[in-house]
Design an enzyme around this catalytic site. Structure first.
Site, mmCIF file in Angstrom:
data_model
loop_
_atom_site.group_PDB
_atom_site.id
_atom_site.type_symbol
_atom_site.label_atom_id
_atom_site.label_comp_id
_atom_site.label_asym_id
_atom_site.label_seq_id
_atom_site.Cartn_x
_atom_site.Cartn_y
_atom_site.Cartn_z
ATOM 1 N N PRO A 9 0.789 -1.226 0.000
ATOM 2 C CA PRO A 9 0.000 0.000 0.000
ATOM 3 C C PRO A 9 0.827 1.285 0.000
ATOM 4 C CG PRO A 9 -0.127 -1.113 2.127
ATOM 5 C CD PRO A 9 0.509 -2.072 1.164
ATOM 6 N N ASN A 10 0.315 2.231 -0.754
ATOM 7 C CA ASN A 10 0.858 3.597 -0.849
ATOM 8 C C ASN A 10 2.150 3.703 -1.658
ATOM 9 O OD1 ASN A 10 -1.191 4.862 0.831
ATOM 10 N ND2 ASN A 10 -0.288 3.703 2.499
ATOM 11 N N ARG A 17 4.297 10.985 -2.043
ATOM 12 C CA ARG A 17 4.284 10.757 -0.594
ATOM 13 C C ARG A 17 5.668 11.031 0.019
ATOM 14 N NH1 ARG A 17 4.819 4.321 0.909
ATOM 15 N NH2 ARG A 17 4.335 5.168 2.960
ATOM 16 N N TYR A 22 11.057 9.008 0.833
ATOM 17 C CA TYR A 22 10.994 8.039 -0.275
ATOM 18 C C TYR A 22 11.523 8.568 -1.602
ATOM 19 C CZ TYR A 22 8.090 5.601 3.100
ATOM 20 O OH TYR A 22 7.631 4.978 4.236
ATOM 21 N N ASN A 73 7.954 -5.820 -1.227
ATOM 22 C CA ASN A 73 7.951 -4.683 -0.318
ATOM 23 C C ASN A 73 6.509 -4.563 0.167
ATOM 24 O OD1 ASN A 73 7.908 -2.300 1.042
ATOM 25 N ND2 ASN A 73 8.998 -1.111 -0.519
ATOM 26 N N ALA A 76 3.355 -0.849 4.547
ATOM 27 C CA ALA A 76 2.870 -0.836 5.935
ATOM 28 C C ALA A 76 2.447 -2.220 6.419
ATOM 29 C CB ALA A 76 1.702 0.140 6.062
ATOM 30 N N GLU A 97 12.775 -9.562 1.015
ATOM 31 C CA GLU A 97 12.049 -8.371 1.447
ATOM 32 C C GLU A 97 12.863 -7.125 1.091
ATOM 33 O OE1 GLU A 97 12.167 -8.153 5.719
ATOM 34 O OE2 GLU A 97 10.491 -6.754 5.826
ATOM 35 N N HIS A 99 12.806 -2.720 1.399
ATOM 36 C CA HIS A 99 12.222 -1.444 1.820
ATOM 37 C C HIS A 99 13.071 -0.318 1.268
ATOM 38 C CE1 HIS A 99 9.448 -3.433 4.452
ATOM 39 N NE2 HIS A 99 10.448 -4.177 4.891
ATOM 40 N N ARG A 106 13.920 4.112 11.766
ATOM 41 C CA ARG A 106 12.704 4.926 11.883
ATOM 42 C C ARG A 106 11.933 4.544 13.164
ATOM 43 N NH1 ARG A 106 9.690 4.770 6.281
ATOM 44 N NH2 ARG A 106 8.502 6.435 7.326
HETATM 45 C C1 DQA Z 1 8.385 0.965 3.339
HETATM 46 C C2 DQA Z 1 8.568 1.161 4.833
HETATM 47 C C3 DQA Z 1 7.264 0.947 5.585
HETATM 48 O O1 DQA Z 1 7.450 1.124 6.970
HETATM 49 C C4 DQA Z 1 6.215 1.935 5.110
HETATM 50 O O2 DQA Z 1 4.992 1.683 5.742
HETATM 51 C C5 DQA Z 1 6.081 1.967 3.640
HETATM 52 C C6 DQA Z 1 7.261 1.837 2.794
HETATM 53 C C7 DQA Z 1 9.658 1.300 2.552
HETATM 54 O O3 DQA Z 1 9.736 0.902 1.390
HETATM 55 O O4 DQA Z 1 10.556 1.971 3.073
HETATM 56 O O5 DQA Z 1 4.983 2.171 3.119
HETATM 57 O O6 DQA Z 1 8.077 -0.391 3.106
#
Ligand code: DQA
Length: 144
Positions: A9-10, A17, A22, A73, A76, A97, A99, A106
């Site tokens: 998501p997002n 964002r 990011y 990835n 959240a 995985e 990120h 963080r």
């Molecule tokens: C994320 C890190 C997560 O904590 C966050 O909720 C994201 C992006 C990253 O790619 O750094 O949406 O996965």
């Protein structure tokens, strides 16, 4: 080699964002980056993004028996989803995985990764490059 790249998501909001975290590159830039790496390596790659936990679970289940590696990835859902963890465990496909940000530097709630418990490796804090690292790790395995 058949690869599935899953973004949670997002991540479709990249470029908009929190650019200080990011970056300013868009989600399309990320998809183009991944597709270009895979094309160069002759990897058959599908890139999938969803804002919905169940859709991500469905996508992981659909990979069973036809996919050699998963780069994920979960965004959240990383920090909340036992369902995604269980789906990754169920299909037993080598998974990595990724990120974009360094989740461990963080907020403390980002230090827990459920999905990561079913992954062989985690690359966090390398931006788009983390996807390349994950692809190369899985490519190295499939060449063994
Ligand atoms: C994320 C890190 C997560 O904590 C966050 O909720 C994201 C992006 C990253 O790619 O750094 O949406 O996965």
């Amino acid at each position: 080699m058949k690869l599935l790249v899953i973004n949670g998501p997002n991540l479709n909001m990249l470029g908009i964002r929190e650019p200080d975290i990011y970056g300013r590159q868009t989600y399309k830039d990320l998809v183009d980056y991944v597709n270009q790496i895979c094309a160069q390596k002759g990897i058959d790659c599908q890139v999938f993004q969803s804002n919905h936990e169940g859709d991500i679970v469905d996508k992981i289940q659909a990979a069973y028996g036809n996919t050699d590696g998963i780069v994920i990835n979960p965004a959240a859902y990383t920090h909340t989803s036992v369902a995604i963890l269980d789906a990754l465990k169920a299909v037993c496909i080598p998974a990595v995985e990724v990120h974009l940000s360094d989740v461990n530097s963080r907020e403390s709630f980002r230090h827990i990764s459920y999905a990561g418990m079913a992954c062989e490796k985690t690359y966090a804090g390398f931006g788009f490059e983390g996807y390349k690292m994950a692809i190369e790790y899985l490519e190295g395995k499939s060449n063994l």
